[in-house]
Design a protein around this motif. Structure first.
Motif, short mmCIF file in Angstrom:
data_model
loop_
_atom_site.label_atom_id
_atom_site.label_comp_id
_atom_site.label_asym_id
_atom_site.label_seq_id
_atom_site.Cartn_x
_atom_site.Cartn_y
_atom_site.Cartn_z
N GLN A 92 -4.63 9.91 0.71
CA GLN A 92 -4.55 9.38 -0.68
C GLN A 92 -3.80 8.07 -0.56
OE1 GLN A 92 -2.72 12.48 -2.99
NE2 GLN A 92 -4.50 13.73 -2.96
N PHE A 93 -4.26 7.10 -1.53
CA PHE A 93 -3.66 5.86 -1.62
C PHE A 93 -3.68 5.39 -3.20
CE2 PHE A 93 -5.66 5.69 2.56
CZ PHE A 93 -4.77 5.01 3.30
N ARG A 94 -2.61 4.70 -3.27
CA ARG A 94 -2.28 4.25 -4.80
C ARG A 94 -1.55 2.99 -4.63
NH1 ARG A 94 2.83 8.06 -7.17
NH2 ARG A 94 4.20 6.93 -6.06
N ASN A 95 -1.46 2.26 -5.51
CA ASN A 95 -0.76 1.24 -5.89
C ASN A 95 -1.17 0.05 -4.62
OD1 ASN A 95 0.30 1.73 -8.24
ND2 ASN A 95 2.16 2.87 -7.10
N VAL A 96 -2.27 -0.23 -4.47
CA VAL A 96 -2.68 -1.20 -3.65
C VAL A 96 -3.00 -2.40 -4.09
CG1 VAL A 96 -4.69 -1.60 -1.86
CG2 VAL A 96 -4.24 0.60 -2.42
N THR A 97 -2.06 -3.45 -3.65
CA THR A 97 -1.91 -4.79 -4.52
C THR A 97 -1.86 -5.65 -3.29
OG1 THR A 97 0.42 -4.99 -4.75
CG2 THR A 97 -0.74 -3.96 -6.41
N VAL B 50 0.76 -1.13 -0.04
CA VAL B 50 -0.08 0.14 -0.13
C VAL B 50 0.92 1.08 0.13
CG1 VAL B 50 -1.94 1.17 1.26
CG2 VAL B 50 -1.79 -1.21 1.26
N GLU B 51 0.53 1.98 -0.82
CA GLU B 51 1.24 3.65 -0.84
C GLU B 51 0.36 4.53 -0.27
OE1 GLU B 51 3.14 4.31 -4.46
OE2 GLU B 51 4.06 1.97 -4.69
N TRP B 52 0.83 5.59 0.46
CA TRP B 52 -0.09 6.54 0.90
C TRP B 52 0.78 7.93 1.21
CZ3 TRP B 52 2.61 3.88 4.38
CH2 TRP B 52 3.07 4.43 5.51
N ARG B 53 0.03 8.99 1.21
CA ARG B 53 0.55 10.27 1.38
C ARG B 53 -0.55 11.12 1.93
NH1 ARG B 53 1.68 13.28 -4.33
NH2 ARG B 53 -0.48 13.63 -5.01
N TRP B 54 -0.15 12.21 2.97
CA TRP B 54 -0.94 13.33 3.23
C TRP B 54 -0.88 14.59 2.26
CZ3 TRP B 54 -3.07 10.50 6.57
CH2 TRP B 54 -2.44 9.32 7.61
N PRO B 55 -1.96 14.76 1.62
CA PRO B 55 -1.78 15.80 0.80
C PRO B 55 -1.82 17.36 1.27
CG PRO B 55 -4.00 14.84 0.58
CD PRO B 55 -3.15 13.94 1.51
N ASP B 56 -2.48 17.45 2.68
CA ASP B 56 -2.86 18.40 3.30
C ASP B 56 -2.42 18.69 4.58
OD1 ASP B 56 -4.23 19.89 0.98
OD2 ASP B 56 -5.78 18.41 1.60
N GLY B 57 -1.03 18.07 5.01
CA GLY B 57 -0.45 18.08 6.35
C GLY B 57 -0.70 16.64 6.90
N GLU B 58 0.20 16.33 7.99
CA GLU B 58 -0.18 15.11 8.59
C GLU B 58 -1.28 14.93 9.20
OE1 GLU B 58 3.32 15.41 11.24
OE2 GLU B 58 4.96 14.76 9.91
N SER B 59 -1.95 13.53 9.08
CA SER B 59 -3.04 13.45 9.66
C SER B 59 -2.96 11.68 10.38
CB SER B 59 -4.38 13.52 8.69
OG SER B 59 -5.54 13.58 9.40
N ASN B 60 -4.26 11.45 9.95
CA ASN B 60 -4.59 9.85 10.66
C ASN B 60 -5.31 9.30 9.57
OD1 ASN B 60 -4.72 7.88 12.31
ND2 ASN B 60 -6.03 9.04 13.90
N SER B 61 -4.96 7.73 9.68
CA SER B 61 -5.75 6.71 8.83
C SER B 61 -4.93 5.34 9.53
CB SER B 61 -5.50 6.88 7.27
OG SER B 61 -6.26 5.90 6.77
#
Length: 211
Positions: free
Chosen positions: A202-207, A80-91
């Protein structure tokens, strides 16, 4: 510590075995047709929280909720790839979901909260061998098994990657290539989920690669 090291090393053997298999895209890059959704108290339609733009999953973070696979998985490598687009947060990444309840399932969360990626959170009555509680202390609502290394996350705006190995209920987590945690669960099969909590993620490349 010796046991944890042995489990971490064994995941490399699992990884080699998994490489011989074909990775399955849990996210097809276009839509979320192969996912189910939970929104806290069903307060808004799921498509107001979970969406796809430019080949990336966008999760609003508010209200609470999660999306989860339509299929259960047992032995696998999850990428799983993820990032925070608007500052650090939670998930979080939910693993071995036995019961997809609202708003939190019975399952193990691989924490993605900024600074804590790789912690385990025990949701909905789930448990891990590594969680110890004193008999005179009430069990918290969200017990935590802390990660073993310093944070290996990248700054907000940059893409991170989690590689998670699940083998016969044992979960081993690497964040950006750094070993962070191992947990042993009596549950050996369940759904996989991605959480809405806090603000945009945001998430991408979930395999997933089965073995």
């Amino acid at each position: 510590m010796f046991l944890l090291a042995a489990l971490a090393l064994s995941s490399f053997a699992f990884s080699g075995e998994a490489l011989a298999q074909k990775a399955e895209k849990l996210f097809n890059g276009k839509d979320l047709s192969n996912w189910n959704f939970v929104v806290d108290k069903n307060s808004v339609p799921a498509d107001q929280v979970f969406s796809v733009r430019d080949g990336v999953i966008h999760i609003k973070g508010n209200p609470f909720g999660y999306m989860y696979t339509k299929e259960k998985y047992s032995n696998y490598k999850l990428h799983v790839e993820w990032r925070w687009p608007d500052g650090e947060s939670n998930s979080g990444i939910f693993l071995l979901i036995a019961d997809p309840k609202n708003p939190f399932p019975n399952g193990i969360e691989c924490q993605l909260h900024a600074g804590d990626a790789g912690d385990f959170v025990l949701l909905g009555g789930s448990d891990l061998v590594e969680y110890f509680s004193r008999p005179d202390v009430p069990r918290p609502d969200f017990p935590v098994v802390k990660k073993h290394a310093e944070s290996s996350e990248k700054p907000a705006g940059e893409w991170n990657e989690a590689n998670i190995f699940v083998k016969d209920g044992t979960i081993t987590v690497y964040i950006n290539g750094v070993y962070q945690n191992t947990g042993i669960n009596k549950v050996k099969e369940g759904f996989i989920g991605l959480q809405s909590e806090g603000k945009d993620v945001q998430f991408r490349n979930v395999t997933v690669t089965k073995w």
